[in-house]
Structures are given as C-alpha cells and as structure tokens.
Design an enzyme around this catalytic site. Structure first.
Site, PDB file in Angstrom:
ATOM      1  N   SER A 168       0.859  -1.186   0.000  1.00  0.00           N
ATOM      2  CA  SER A 168       0.000   0.000   0.000  1.00  0.00           C
ATOM      3  C   SER A 168       0.896   1.236   0.000  1.00  0.00           C
ATOM      4  O   SER A 168       1.788   1.356   0.840  1.00  0.00           O
ATOM      5  CB  SER A 168      -0.893   0.012   1.245  1.00  0.00           C
ATOM      6  OG  SER A 168      -1.704  -1.134   1.291  1.00  0.00           O
ATOM      7  N   CYS A 212      -7.425  -1.249   7.095  1.00  0.00           N
ATOM      8  CA  CYS A 212      -6.253  -1.773   6.405  1.00  0.00           C
ATOM      9  C   CYS A 212      -5.423  -2.592   7.382  1.00  0.00           C
ATOM     10  O   CYS A 212      -5.175  -2.163   8.513  1.00  0.00           O
ATOM     11  CB  CYS A 212      -5.403  -0.637   5.829  1.00  0.00           C
ATOM     12  SG  CYS A 212      -3.968  -1.224   4.900  1.00  0.00           S
ATOM     13  N   ASP A 232      -8.513  -2.697   2.661  1.00  0.00           N
ATOM     14  CA  ASP A 232      -7.263  -3.036   1.977  1.00  0.00           C
ATOM     15  C   ASP A 232      -6.550  -3.982   2.937  1.00  0.00           C
ATOM     16  O   ASP A 232      -5.788  -3.562   3.800  1.00  0.00           O
ATOM     17  CB  ASP A 232      -6.437  -1.770   1.732  1.00  0.00           C
ATOM     18  CG  ASP A 232      -5.130  -2.055   0.986  1.00  0.00           C
ATOM     19  OD1 ASP A 232      -4.887  -3.229   0.646  1.00  0.00           O
ATOM     20  OD2 ASP A 232      -4.354  -1.108   0.765  1.00  0.00           O
ATOM     21  N   TRP A 276      -4.931  -8.109   4.027  1.00  0.00           N
ATOM     22  CA  TRP A 276      -4.176  -9.277   3.589  1.00  0.00           C
ATOM     23  C   TRP A 276      -4.142 -10.303   4.704  1.00  0.00           C
ATOM     24  O   TRP A 276      -4.412  -9.988   5.857  1.00  0.00           O
ATOM     25  CB  TRP A 276      -2.750  -8.866   3.208  1.00  0.00           C
ATOM     26  CG  TRP A 276      -2.018  -8.164   4.308  1.00  0.00           C
ATOM     27  CD1 TRP A 276      -1.310  -8.738   5.325  1.00  0.00           C
ATOM     28  CD2 TRP A 276      -1.941  -6.744   4.535  1.00  0.00           C
ATOM     29  NE1 TRP A 276      -0.787  -7.775   6.155  1.00  0.00           N
ATOM     30  CE2 TRP A 276      -1.161  -6.540   5.697  1.00  0.00           C
ATOM     31  CE3 TRP A 276      -2.443  -5.628   3.860  1.00  0.00           C
ATOM     32  CZ2 TRP A 276      -0.869  -5.285   6.203  1.00  0.00           C
ATOM     33  CZ3 TRP A 276      -2.152  -4.371   4.370  1.00  0.00           C
ATOM     34  CH2 TRP A 276      -1.383  -4.199   5.513  1.00  0.00           C
TER      35      TRP A 276
END
Length: 695
Positions: free
Chosen positions: A453, A647, A692, A694
């Site tokens: 990012s 995020c 965003d 992961w």
C-alpha cells in the site's frame, strides 16, 4: 538539361524510397519480433500474429481441453498448468492453458461437445475478478450478453459446452470465492453443462493446496465418465526442452541475465510500465522507522519522475524481488548445477501452446535468481512428481510417502515452511542430478511482484512514492529449526543498507544481487510498477472519514492524512479525520509517531488519533476496543455519511472490526444486532466501507 515534369518527380521519389526501404529492411523496419520485446502495452490484446479465437487455436493445435485461468499472484495460473499436465499424462487429454485476457468469448457458443473447458479463478479484493479476468467476467455475467450466433441467455447458447471450475479464495474476506461462484452460476444459466461441483480453495484457512487436491480427484473421475477417458500410469513428459549452449558466453549481448524483456536487455527500457514491464526506479530515501530484536520496519521513497508512472492516493506499488543468494546457491547445489550455474541455456516449449515463463537464452543462475519462486510453499503433488528422480530407493520411497500421506507431509514439510530445495536436502543430501530442470520450471511458480500500500499522497508528492514495509522473519522450532525470511522485505533491507554505505549488505545473513543483471540496478534502484486500487478518499474533502490501521496497516492512511493536511493548508474545508492506530508499545514500534503531531497542526480539531498498545500494560488493548470506546463518535460520523476504512490483517483484526462496527450501530441506534450487520453490509455494497487487507 531538360526539366522534370510532375510525373517524373513522383517516379523518382518512389524509386528513392523503394531503394532506401530495401537496404534498411531488418535494421529500421521488418525486424524479427522478439517474443519478450516491448512492454506488453496492450493489456488485453493478443500478441501480434496470434489468434484471439480460442476454438481456432484449439483446432490448430489439436487440443480437446482448455484450462482458462484468472490469476493475480500466479497461484491460479500454477493450478491451471498442473491440471493441463495431469490431464495429459493421466488421461491422454490434449490440453492447453489459456490466459483469459488473451482470447475473445463471443464464440464460446460454438464450443464443441467433444471438448471441455476448465476455469481456475482467483477472487481478488472485495469479490472482484483478477486483472486478467475483468473483461471475461463482465462479458459472461452481463445482462445483455450476446454470442456469435446471436443467442442471449434465454436461448441457452452454451448448451454444447462442458465445464469444470475451481476457485481460489480466502474465508477472511466477506466475498469468499465470489468469482468462481458467479462464473459457475453464469455458465449454468447460459446452458453450459457442469461436469462436477465447483471446487473452492481457502487460503485463509491455509488449506488451499489440500482443497485443490481433494477437488480434482472426484472431478477427474466424473470427467472421465462423461468424456470416455481412460486413466493410464502417469509418466513425466516435459513441457519444455532445455538446451545447454556451450558455445555461448553469458556475457553475450543476446543472453538474458535477469532482464524481463528485450528492451531491458538492450538498455532501452521504455513504458508503459506495468505487470509485464517494470520501471527501474531510483530509491531516493530509505530509513528504518523502527528496529527491535525480532522486527524492523522500512520507509522508502521511490522516484518515478520521467517514467509516466502515475498513482493516486490509496494505490499499490509492486516491487519485483530477486531471490536471496543463499537460497539460489542451495537450489543449484542440491540439483548438482553449481559448476554449471552460468551455463547458457535455451528453453523452448515442446507444445505450440506452452509459454516459456521467462526470456531466453538465459543461464541457470539467472532463471533461478530472477524468475523462479524457489522459496515458495511446496505441494504434495510436486513432491510426488519428483520421487522417480530420487538418488536412491530409500529417498524415492520417502518422497512417495510425502506425496501420498497428507498428515506426514504436513508434519515434515508444510508445518516447517520448507522450500523445495530444503525438502530435497532433508530427504537426501546426495545431489539430485537426475531431476530434469524442465520439471522445476513447470512446477515452480514464476517469481511474482509483491504489492505494498502506497504510504504517500499523490497530491503532495506526485512523482515520489512512499513504501512502508515490515521486514519479515518466521522462526519455526523443532529438531531441525527453520527460519523463514521474507523474500522482498529483506531484499529492500539490503538496498537500504547499500544506500547507507554498507559495502556488502547481508540482512539477516542473506545476500542479494542488488545491482541487478549487468549492474543495471546500480546506484540503488529497484524494479517497480503501480497497480491502481479502489481504496480511495472521497472526492469531497469535507466528507468525514474513519480509518482503522494497526501496524503497517497505517501505510495508506499516512497518505490519506498527508493529503488532507495539504488540502487544509491550501484553504479547503476538510471533514473530520479519525485514525485508530495500534502497535505493541509507543516506545518500540509506533510508526510515524512524530508526523502525526505535524498533521494535527495542519488539520486542527479535524484530526483525531486514537491509539491502542497491546504490550504496554497488564491488559492487551487492540484497535477494535478503542473503536468500541468511541462508539458515539463513530456512529455520529457514519450518520453523516463518513467513509469507513480498514487496512491490515484480514484473518483477525479486519473481521473483528467488521463485527464491532455492527455492534456499535446496533447499540447506538437501538436496533437489533442483525440490523446492525445489515447496515454494515449495505455500507460495503455502496463503497462507504472499504478494506485493503491481507492474510
């Protein structure tokens, strides 16, 4: 001297041009096209001279099975290749692998009933198709889909098509395996015959590989019955031919030593820069934001001026890594290739549809260092495929057992995070000289760019991109302890050490070819490209925003706040800007601690920072708890249509924040928990809630 009339002048000009053209052919025009030349600028166009008609391609090459893939990181492409290989070796299928973006879809209504189509589809982001599957997905799921014979969905135009599908997803995301589910449904709606139930692999649970293996066996059984296939003993048949070119020196100009395409080889790199063609960007600044015993975090500034690379706040930057020298040496050594590491090799597809995954001629060293994911996870199927090439019977039996016994494989390989060279070393230290290099190319994924990012604002620094990355290391205990190190973050750390004057950077005992092929990255450069994201600030800066980003998840929010601070300084009205940030201790890993005060001065009361420290006191405190404490403020801002951003870690933090937000809405608005959850889902659907994340 007689005057020349107009016709004479025209004839003379044509003769001069023709003569010049004849003598410059092959130099300035008519130059043979290198398959890796250029930048693959046309993202959705077929390569020059190649058909976009998949049925024409199958007929030309005698294929009766096509495995389409939609892949973002290379895993789906790898599974597609494995299906094609297995279909050929076990069942005699004439199979080919096809990138979805390389073909058109309007003629799928003429797909013959004696062929089969397979779809291996990853789900990306918030239930989105991967970049190479966007056009296919929009076509196949469109309301007004129209095929070559004019049929719409009501006409069941795909009634002749047999298909199977496997999806790659992550259960920590809300839209788990959305792509394979939607495509499966769309194909059935259009009349296609589903041979077996769609498979779903779960990366979130860590079971992707086993999910794939469990799906494919019954799938092959059902497909065999439908297509009258007979299983036979699988024997390795190479997809690629490897030729050692002893008469060529690796210093020869036409030998690729890690360059991704011909322009890079010739030193004439040009854009557009993308996932096929990186920009070799200078690192203009690098520092460690924190350094503690087991972790450190890097901040880097990448200069993209003059490249025509552009980004928007919230986008991602892709870093193209190289493998660590120690792992390259290990791989070469166990295969008995150390003495021939710089031998020039040619790699050629033995099937007209086989795509060589890197440019050639090259060397063993260059292919392994720059193009092969040699540190990636190992599959049971790969281990089983290597068993026939073991140095002795004992090793052959051990490899076969590892390939067959799921629990034994988990104990010995996957739980230890071993790469393939480590597996071979532990099974037998004797050199595995009988292993064909072709099987390694076929079975090991292509080394993929890693995405980060962007932690800067494009409004503030248009041509300079910030990266925030925690250097990764996982320690695996046991009788043979293993330390797994992040491929890209340690590469970046080596670049940082080089920039700060270290003559021989070796982060955590690793060395890298940081000057790149032929020293083309010297001066501290790194190959990059930009991937655009939907993770964006509202276009109206007066709209309030709430951000949740613990650890390095704060990266894009640094860019968001940097942008809003600049807008405030420019006299624009900036809405309430709330950040929930968490780390272990304020004295240890508080990212950008000094910057937040600077942004506070620019934004005034518009900016509020709420911190959560998990190792500071007797009680662990996380961002979701701070979110709960500020329930009234958060709900008030949401009712003002604030955008809500998350995020970071998908498996725990993001999921718990999602749950907490539903509870806040329920409590603050006096509605049921179910209603609160519905509101959160509606926020997601309208893009008011963005992630965003992961795993």
């Amino acid at each position: 001297m007689a005057q020349l009339d107009t016709l004479d002048l025209i004839v003379l000009a044509v003769l001069i041009i023709g003569t010049a053209a004849y003598f410059t052919k092959g130099t300035y025009w008519g130059v043979p096209k290198d398959p890796y030349a250029g930048s693959y600028a046309s993202a959705n166009g077929a390569k020059a001279g190649k058909t976009r008609n998949i049925l024409e391609k199958m007929d030309e090459t005698g294929k009766n099975a096509v495995i389409f893939y939609g892949s973002q990181t290379g895993t789906a492409e790898d599974y597609a290749s494995r299906l094609a290989k297995e279909g050929s070796s076990r069942f005699g299928l004439k199979s080919m692998v096809a990138d979805l973006e390389d073909y058109d879809y309007e003629n799928l209504d003429t797909f013959p009933d004696d062929k089969v189509a397979m779809f291996v589809l990853a789900t990306y982001g918030e239930g989105e198709p991967t970049d190479n599957a966007v056009d296919f997905f929009e076509f196949i799921s469109g309301e007004d889909v129209s095929f070559s014979n004019g049929g719409g969905s009501a006409d069941k135009p795909l009634s002749n098509m047999k298909f199977v599908a496997f999806g790659l997803g992550n259960n920590t995301y809300e839209h788990y395996n959305a792509m394979v589910r939607k495509v499966d449904s769309a194909l059935v709606k259009l009349g296609a015959m589903k041979i077996s139930a769609a498979g779903e692999g779960d990366d979130g649970a860590g079971t992707m590989e086993e999910d794939f293996l469990a799906w494919k066996e019954p799938m092959w059984k059902e497909l065999s019955e439908k297509m009258n296939l007979e299983e036979r003993e699988a024997v390795y048949e190479p997809t690629f031919g490897i030729t050692e070119k002893e008469d060529m020196s690796p210093d020869t100009n036409e030998v690729y030593l890690g360059e991704p395409n011909k322009n890079h080889l010739e030193g004439t790199s040009k854009g557009p820069y993308n996932s096929h063609n990186p920009y070799i960007a200078p690192i203009v600044e690098s520092r460690e934001v924190f350094t503690v015993k087991d972790r450190n975090c890097l901040h880097m500034e990448i200069d993209v001026s003059g490249s025509n690379l552009n980004y928007q706040t919230g986008d991602h930057i892709a870093v193209w890594p190289t493998n660590a020298g120690r792992e390259v040496d290990r791989f070469l050594n166990i295969l008995g290739l150390t003495q021939r590491r710089h031998m020039v090799i040619g790699v050629k597809g033995l099937d007209p549809t086989a795509k060589v995954p890197f440019p050639t001629p090259t060397t063993y060293d260059a292919a392994i260092r720059y193009h092969m994911e040699i540190c990636g996870p190992v599959s049971r199927q790969f281990v089983a495929a290597l068993a026939p090439f073991a140095p002795d019977e004992k090793s052959k039996e051990e490899m076969a057992t590892l390939g067959e016994d799921k629990e034994y494989f988990r104990e010995k390989v996957s739980s230890q995070y071993l790469n393939i060279a480590q597996v071979l070393e532990r099974v037998c230290e004797t050199k595995w000289t009988s292993v064909p290099f072709s099987i390694m190319i076929e079975s090991i994924q292509k080394l993929q760019p890693r995405y980060y990012s962007i932690s800067s604002s494009s409004l503030v620094q248009k041509t300079k991109i910030s990266i925030t990355a925690v250097v990764e290391e996982i320690r695996i205990p046991g009788s043979q302890p293993n330390i797994v190190k992040g491929v890209t973050t340690n590469y970046l750390l080596a670049l940082k050490q080089k920039q700060h004057g270290e003559p021989h950077p070796d982060p955590h005992g690793l060395t890298y070819a940081i000057t790149g092929p032929r020293n083309k990255y010297d001066g501290v450069h790194v190959p990059v490209h930009v991937r655009h994201s939907n993770f964006k600030l509202p276009s109206d800066p007066s709209k309030p925003i709430v951000m949740v980003g613990p650890g390095s998840g704060v990266a894009p929010f640094r860019g968001f706040i940097q942008e809003r601070a600049a807008q405030a300084k420019a006299g624009e009205t900036v809405g309430k800007t709330i950040l929930f940030y968490g780390c272990r201790k304020p004295s240890e890993d508080f990212l950008y601690k000094d910057e937040w005060d600077m942004y506070k001065q620019a934004l005034g009361n518009s900016f509020e920072l709420f911190t959560a420290f998990s190792r500071e006191g007797s009680q662990k405190v996380y961002v979701q708890q701070r979110l709960s404490e500020q329930a009234a403020l958060v709900n008030d801002l949401l009712q003002q249509k604030a955008n809500f951003y998350v995020c970071g870690d998908a498996s725990n933090m993001a999921r718990e924040v999602n749950t907490m937000l539903g509870q806040i809405i329920s409590q603050q608005r006096g509605v049921s928990v179910e209603k609160g959850e519905e509101v959160v889902k509606a926020m997601r659907s309208s893009n008011q809630y963005q992630e965003d994340v992961w795993s």
